[in-house]
Scaffold this active site. Structure first.
Site, short mmCIF file in Angstrom:
data_model
loop_
_atom_site.label_atom_id
_atom_site.label_comp_id
_atom_site.label_asym_id
_atom_site.label_seq_id
_atom_site.Cartn_x
_atom_site.Cartn_y
_atom_site.Cartn_z
N HIS A 81 0.79 -1.17 -0.11
CA HIS A 81 0.07 -0.13 -0.05
C HIS A 81 0.75 1.20 -0.07
O HIS A 81 0.46 2.37 -0.25
CB HIS A 81 -0.86 0.04 1.02
CG HIS A 81 -0.52 0.21 2.58
ND1 HIS A 81 -0.08 -0.70 3.43
CD2 HIS A 81 0.06 1.37 3.18
CE1 HIS A 81 0.42 -0.11 4.31
NE2 HIS A 81 0.30 1.18 4.41
N ASP A 119 0.08 -7.59 1.43
CA ASP A 119 0.65 -6.34 1.54
C ASP A 119 2.13 -6.04 1.57
O ASP A 119 2.73 -5.40 2.51
CB ASP A 119 -0.14 -5.67 2.86
CG ASP A 119 0.12 -4.14 2.93
OD1 ASP A 119 0.10 -3.41 1.86
OD2 ASP A 119 -0.18 -3.58 4.04
N SER A 153 4.59 2.63 7.71
CA SER A 153 4.21 1.63 6.98
C SER A 153 5.34 1.15 5.97
O SER A 153 6.27 2.05 5.38
CB SER A 153 3.18 1.94 5.85
OG SER A 153 2.01 2.13 6.45
#
Length: 492
Positions: free
Chosen positions: A218, A251, A334
């Site tokens: 992402h 992910d 992230s």
């Protein structure tokens, strides 16, 4: 558990007005004559003009307040003396400094009263009080003078200075500072921009000496098709990059630096299966765009089933059997590494549980509430190898569709699959094991299954071809079967 992937846009930092400081209450003057009128209750806190024309910067003694009342002098002093009320009342706040111009400051240019015959007990008492005040003023002045001398390197200083010996600043390699110093040069801040100009900031870390960077899908998804991608190291050097492969379901993504430097130092990868609850953790990333941020915590839980998606709800969910940590993780962390006490990577920081307010101040991006989730590095490493080798992910599957709503009694095989297809793939692993629509899977090996996302997360910790034991309920009866996992290539 359903969580949000960390967003990437950086909202402006909130600002708060300075808190006004209340002035101390001005002490009431001594009752030696007509008292000056009381100050209004809402008197301003700004400093009053100097007393009697005192020079700017005059030092006040101990206990000075923010304002001062005018001092005695000239004809007023004579009048008070004639009436037997000498000494005149001290100012509300004495000014212990030399006064310039007309009038006197307490503790400076003090003149004793002319002696008058006869007992003057009241006057003597007043004189004693005045003497005490003056002594306090002189003491305060001397104390201030001595402090100034000490601050200027006087020999009477009682402070102790730290050693300037460079050895005193050496950090142990096993300390948090030592681990951070070693890992920061191998951690990057990733900037992704799509062809439409949309994008954001995330993190990643050096995977190998060939220039591969491991991060979240992402983080780079917006730049995967015709966008721009760059990675900036802690020393400020910036490199263009390209997407090598990404796995939306896991992910996980791998990007590669263009014109990668020859001195890359990959971070060591630990065995995440050996992590224990309570182990120390260290997270590195760029929360809210603040690059090279280091936070610490512990492993709060293992094997936490997490289904995550971005806050827009437009992306498909990712599933992980996550490591939970209380190290502060925020939007922009992230893709960054979660390290153990030895400085090795145990996971990729990927998702957070947002607070009930939905973000800072009740709106916008969510921040850390101590519930962060990382993809175990054992799983991420397997995915990265596949992405570097073929550019596409491979998923282990049982060949059955399950309900994705969260429930506590298991993962139910649906009556119908996606797009009206069969819920159980013909001749697939589940079909061969005898599973049917309506069956409720309650365990995979020794792990309790409470929902569809939990089952998917558990299956994805395995490899295609692995044999797993599935316990399920049908018609009130419990059954157990062995299932050989199949595979699915690419994201569908």
């Amino acid at each position: 558990m359903s969580t949000e992937n960390e967003g990437t846009s950086v909202p402006p930092a909130p600002s708060a007005p300075p808190v006004p400081v209340e002035s101390p209450a001005t002490p009431a003057p001594a009752s030696t004559g007509s008292a000056p009128p009381p100050e209004p209750a809402d008197a301003p806190t700004a400093a009053m003009p100097p007393v009697g024309g005192a020079a700017p910067g005059a030092h006040e003694g101990p206990g000075a307040a923010s304002g001062a009342a005018p001092g005695p002098g000239g004809p007023h002093e004579a009048a008070n003396a004639a009436s037997g009320g000498w000494p005149p009342p001290p100012p509300a706040v004495p000014a212990y400094a030399d006064g310039g111009g007309g009038g006197h400051s307490w503790g400076a240019a003090y003149q004793p009263p002319e002696h008058k015959p006869g007992p003057r007990r009241g006057g003597l008492l007043a004189a004693v009080v005045a003497a005490a005040l003056i002594a306090g003023g002189v003491g305060g002045g001397i104390g201030y003078w001595a402090a100034e001398r000490n601050d200027d390197g006087g020999s009477g200083s009682t402070t102790v200075s730290a050693s300037d010996n460079p050895a005193g600043f050496k950090r142990d390699s096993a300390s948090i500072a030592g681990i951070a110093a070693k890992a920061l040069p191998s951690t990057v801040t990733i900037e992704a921009e799509g062809s439409d100009g949309e994008g954001g900031t995330g993190s990643g870390f050096v995977y190998d000496t060939q220039g591969h960077i491991l991060t979240n899908n992402h983080v780079v998804a917006s730049a995967a098709d015709g966008g721009k991608l760059s990675a900036t190291f802690s020393n400020g050097k910036k490199y263009d990059a390209e997407v090598i492969g990404r796995a939306q379901g896991y992910d996980v993504a791998v990007i590669k630096l263009k014109n990668a430097p020859s001195n890359l130092k990959p971070l060591a990868l630990a065995d995440s299966d050996k992590v224990a609850v309570g182990d120390s953790t260290l997270a590195i990333g760029a929360p809210f765009g603040l690059s090279n941020t280091v936070t610490t915590g512990i492993v709060s839980a293992k094997n936490r089933p997490v289904a995550s998606s971005d806050s827009s709800g437009s992306s498909k969910a990712s599933y992980m059997n996550a490591l939970q940590t209380d190290a502060s993780i925020n939007p922009g962390n992230s893709g960054g590494p979660l390290l153990d006490a030895g400085g090795a990577v145990i996971g990729i920081n990927s998702a957070i549980q947002p607070g009930s307010s939905g973000g800072i101040g009740g709106s916008g991006q969510s921040g850390s509430v101590g519930l962060g989730f990382a993809i175990p590095i054992n799983q991420a490493r397997n995915v990265a190898k596949q992405l570097i080798k073929t550019g596409q992910p491979v998923y282990p599957v049982i060949g059955a569709s399950v309900a994705l709503d969260e429930q506590s009694d298991g993962a139910k095989i649906t009556e119908q699959g996606a797009g009206g297809s069969s819920a159980v793939t013909a001749n697939g692993p589940a079909d061969k094991a005898g599973l049917k629509p309506g069956d409720v899977i309650t365990k995979l090996d020794d792990t309790v299954i409470d929902s569809g996302p939990t089952l998917i997360g558990q299956i994805w910790t395995h490899q295609p071809g692995d044999t797993v034991k599935i316990t399920y309920k049908r018609g009130g009866s419990e059954h157990t079967v062995d299932v050989v996992l199949g595979e699915r290539k690419g994201d569908s």
